[in-house]
Every structure is written in structure tokens, then in C-alpha cells.
Design a protein around this motif. Structure first.
Motif, PDB file in Angstrom:
ATOM      1  N   THR A  99      10.729  -8.637 -40.358  1.00  0.00           N
ATOM      2  CA  THR A  99      11.536  -7.818 -39.184  1.00  0.00           C
ATOM      3  C   THR A  99      10.865  -8.072 -37.085  1.00  0.00           C
ATOM      4  OG1 THR A  99       9.339  -6.696 -39.113  1.00  0.00           O
ATOM      5  CG2 THR A  99      11.074  -5.483 -40.507  1.00  0.00           C
ATOM      6  N   GLY A 100      11.027  -9.692 -38.115  1.00  0.00           N
ATOM      7  CA  GLY A 100      11.587  -9.783 -36.772  1.00  0.00           C
ATOM      8  C   GLY A 100      11.758 -10.303 -35.282  1.00  0.00           C
ATOM      9  N   LYS A 101      12.684 -10.866 -34.146  1.00  0.00           N
ATOM     10  CA  LYS A 101      13.272 -11.242 -33.411  1.00  0.00           C
ATOM     11  C   LYS A 101      14.186 -11.163 -33.410  1.00  0.00           C
ATOM     12  CE  LYS A 101       9.735 -14.355 -30.910  1.00  0.00           C
ATOM     13  NZ  LYS A 101       9.525 -14.414 -30.060  1.00  0.00           N
ATOM     14  N   GLY A 102      14.493 -12.098 -34.565  1.00  0.00           N
ATOM     15  CA  GLY A 102      16.015 -11.973 -35.597  1.00  0.00           C
ATOM     16  C   GLY A 102      15.950 -13.834 -34.454  1.00  0.00           C
ATOM     17  N   ILE A 103      17.854 -14.451 -34.385  1.00  0.00           N
ATOM     18  CA  ILE A 103      17.745 -15.141 -34.197  1.00  0.00           C
ATOM     19  C   ILE A 103      19.189 -15.526 -33.239  1.00  0.00           C
ATOM     20  CG2 ILE A 103      18.780 -17.972 -34.849  1.00  0.00           C
ATOM     21  CD1 ILE A 103      17.621 -16.906 -37.536  1.00  0.00           C
ATOM     22  N   PRO A 104      19.126 -16.243 -31.871  1.00  0.00           N
ATOM     23  CA  PRO A 104      19.379 -16.075 -30.971  1.00  0.00           C
ATOM     24  C   PRO A 104      21.216 -16.656 -31.690  1.00  0.00           C
ATOM     25  CG  PRO A 104      18.280 -17.704 -30.333  1.00  0.00           C
ATOM     26  CD  PRO A 104      18.127 -16.924 -31.497  1.00  0.00           C
ATOM     27  N   GLU A 105      22.651 -16.139 -31.863  1.00  0.00           N
ATOM     28  CA  GLU A 105      23.502 -16.462 -32.278  1.00  0.00           C
ATOM     29  C   GLU A 105      24.677 -17.500 -32.091  1.00  0.00           C
ATOM     30  OE1 GLU A 105      25.410 -14.372 -34.317  1.00  0.00           O
ATOM     31  OE2 GLU A 105      23.777 -13.121 -34.161  1.00  0.00           O
ATOM     32  N   ASN A 106      24.237 -18.467 -30.441  1.00  0.00           N
ATOM     33  CA  ASN A 106      24.343 -19.791 -30.933  1.00  0.00           C
ATOM     34  C   ASN A 106      23.528 -21.015 -30.825  1.00  0.00           C
ATOM     35  OD1 ASN A 106      21.754 -19.393 -28.721  1.00  0.00           O
ATOM     36  ND2 ASN A 106      23.552 -20.606 -27.666  1.00  0.00           N
ATOM     37  N   ASP A 107      22.446 -19.966 -31.969  1.00  0.00           N
ATOM     38  CA  ASP A 107      21.252 -20.988 -33.048  1.00  0.00           C
ATOM     39  C   ASP A 107      21.275 -20.305 -34.624  1.00  0.00           C
ATOM     40  OD1 ASP A 107      19.635 -23.045 -31.325  1.00  0.00           O
ATOM     41  OD2 ASP A 107      19.182 -20.819 -30.367  1.00  0.00           O
ATOM     42  N   MET A 108      21.928 -19.780 -35.347  1.00  0.00           N
ATOM     43  CA  MET A 108      22.570 -19.885 -35.808  1.00  0.00           C
ATOM     44  C   MET A 108      22.602 -20.849 -37.260  1.00  0.00           C
ATOM     45  SD  MET A 108      22.051 -16.935 -37.584  1.00  0.00           S
ATOM     46  CE  MET A 108      22.136 -15.056 -36.155  1.00  0.00           C
ATOM     47  N   GLU A 109      23.442 -20.923 -36.793  1.00  0.00           N
ATOM     48  CA  GLU A 109      24.157 -22.522 -37.434  1.00  0.00           C
ATOM     49  C   GLU A 109      23.644 -23.806 -37.482  1.00  0.00           C
ATOM     50  OE1 GLU A 109      25.811 -22.484 -40.504  1.00  0.00           O
ATOM     51  OE2 GLU A 109      26.704 -20.570 -40.077  1.00  0.00           O
ATOM     52  N   ARG A 110      23.108 -24.021 -36.141  1.00  0.00           N
ATOM     53  CA  ARG A 110      21.531 -25.615 -36.088  1.00  0.00           C
ATOM     54  C   ARG A 110      20.655 -25.085 -36.450  1.00  0.00           C
ATOM     55  NH1 ARG A 110      22.592 -26.175 -29.520  1.00  0.00           N
ATOM     56  NH2 ARG A 110      23.219 -23.559 -29.288  1.00  0.00           N
TER      57      ARG A 110
END
Length: 210
Positions: free
Chosen positions: A150-161
Motif C-alpha cells: 500500500t505504498g505510493k506506487g511507481i511513476p509510469e515512466n519509471d515502471m520498466e526502468r
């Protein structure tokens, strides 16, 4: 990454050595030393595994094992650690038959990194869920493991990197709860090991916990 925990070990150690009080008096500083000692050990182990993977020295050796018993051994220490952090960690197993072919050592490295990462980015009062099951048709069944938090998640542009080696995002939302960014080793190791198992790893946002 190595210098920081070393500094946080040496500074309180100097204070303990100068102290004339009881063990109870210096216990908080001893706990800081223990915590950072474990962090340092984790970093060294990750670097050693990283080198083995890069040199092709990790070989897959699958054998039949009881995945339910394996997970019951892996998760409890993390659950105790999570409790101290004020985080609720739960394991959900959906295995009609827990006897599966897997490499125990490789699976331990994968699960340790994934659970540690989830705890690192989950704030106090949050939750981490580990879901283990089998999906697919009868002749195409695959093991499915999901570690959700339940953390704040990952920015979409960092998802693969985030699975790239030594990747360090400039985005402050990828800092851990303690304010430190990752090493860029753990998730990369997971991806390389899972590739060796002919599996896939990916990250998604907004996966709700049960």
C-alpha cells in the motif's frame, strides 16, 4: 550505499564504548548497530549475487519441493520485522498441490528481494500481501507470485526502468520511507534470475490488497 550503514554503525559504536551505563542504557544504539549491520550484509550479498549473475556462474537446479513449506519458512522473519515497522504483512497461498519443481536457492533470492523492496516503500500502518498460486490451463500451468503493498506506487515512466541495473530515478516518489533510494541491484537481480527460469516480472500500480 555501503558508506552510509558503515557510518551508522561506527558512530553509535563509539558512543557505546565510551558509555559507563548498563546494556539497557545503550540498547537503542545497539539496535541501530544491528539494523545497519544487517543492511550492510544484505548489500554485500546482493553485490556477490550480482557478480555471479553477470559472470554466468549461477546455474538453475530445479527439484521437486513443497512450496507451501518453503514460503512458511521465508515469510515469518519478514512478518516479525514488518510488525516492528507497524506494517501488516500477510501470506496468501492458493495451491491445490504444493509439490512443484523449483530452485530453492534462486527462489529465496527472488522472494527476499521482492518482500524487502515492498517493506522499504510501505509506510507505517500500511499493508504488504504476498499471493502465491498457479494459473493457466491444465497443460500450461505456471506459478504466479504477486507481492503487493500500500505504498505510493511507481511513476509510469519509471515502471520498466526499475528493473535495470544500478537504475537510480531522480523522482523523489521512488525514495523509500526512510528517504533513501534503492541500490539499483535488487530488482535487477530478480529480473535476471526470473529470466533464467523462463518467467516474467513486471510492476503495476493500483493492485488492491484483499
Amino acid at each position: 550505499e555501503i558508506r552510509t550503514p558503515l557510518t551508522l554503525i561506527l558512530a553509535p559504536l563509539e558512543n557505546v564504548m565510551k558509555s559507563s551505563g548498563t546494556v539497557k542504557d545503550v540498547l537503542p544504539q545497539l539496535q541501530v548497530i544491528e539494523r545497519n549491520g544487517k543492511r550492510l550484509l544484505t548489500l554485500v550479498n546482493q553485490l556477490m549475487d550480482f557478480r555471479k549473475v553477470e559472470e554466468g556462474r549461477i546455474k538453475i537446479a530445479t527439484n521437486y519441493g513443497n512450496l507451501r513449506e518453503f514460503m512458511a519458512e521465508i515469510v515469518p522473519p519478514f512478518a516479525d520485522y514488518a510488525k516492528n515497522l507497524g506494517i501488516d504483512l500477510q501470506l496468501y497461498l492458493r495451491l491445490a498441490n504444493p509439490i512443484l519443481m523449483f530452485d530453492e536457492d534462486v527462489m529465496r533470492k527472488i522472494m527476499t528481494n521482492l518482500i524487502s523492496n515492498a517493506l522499504k516503500f510501505t509506510p507505517k500502518g500500511g499493508k504488504v500481501g504476498i499471493y502465491v498460486g498457479v494459473i493457466g490451463k491444465e497443460n500450461e500451468k505456471k506459478l504466479f507470485i504477486s507481492v503487493r503493498d500500500t505504498g505510493k506506487g511507481i511513476p509510469e515512466n519509471d515502471m520498466e526502468r526499475i528493473f535495470m541495473q544500478f537504475y537510480q530515478s531522480d523522482n523523489r516518489s521512488l525514495e523509500s520511507v526512510s528517504g533513501q533510494s534503492g541500490t539499483g541491484i535488487g530488482l535487477y537481480l530478480c529480473r535476471k534470475l526470473i529470466d533464467m527460469l523462463d518467467g516474467k516480472i513486471y510492476a503495476k500500480n493500483n493492485h488492491h490488497l484483499l
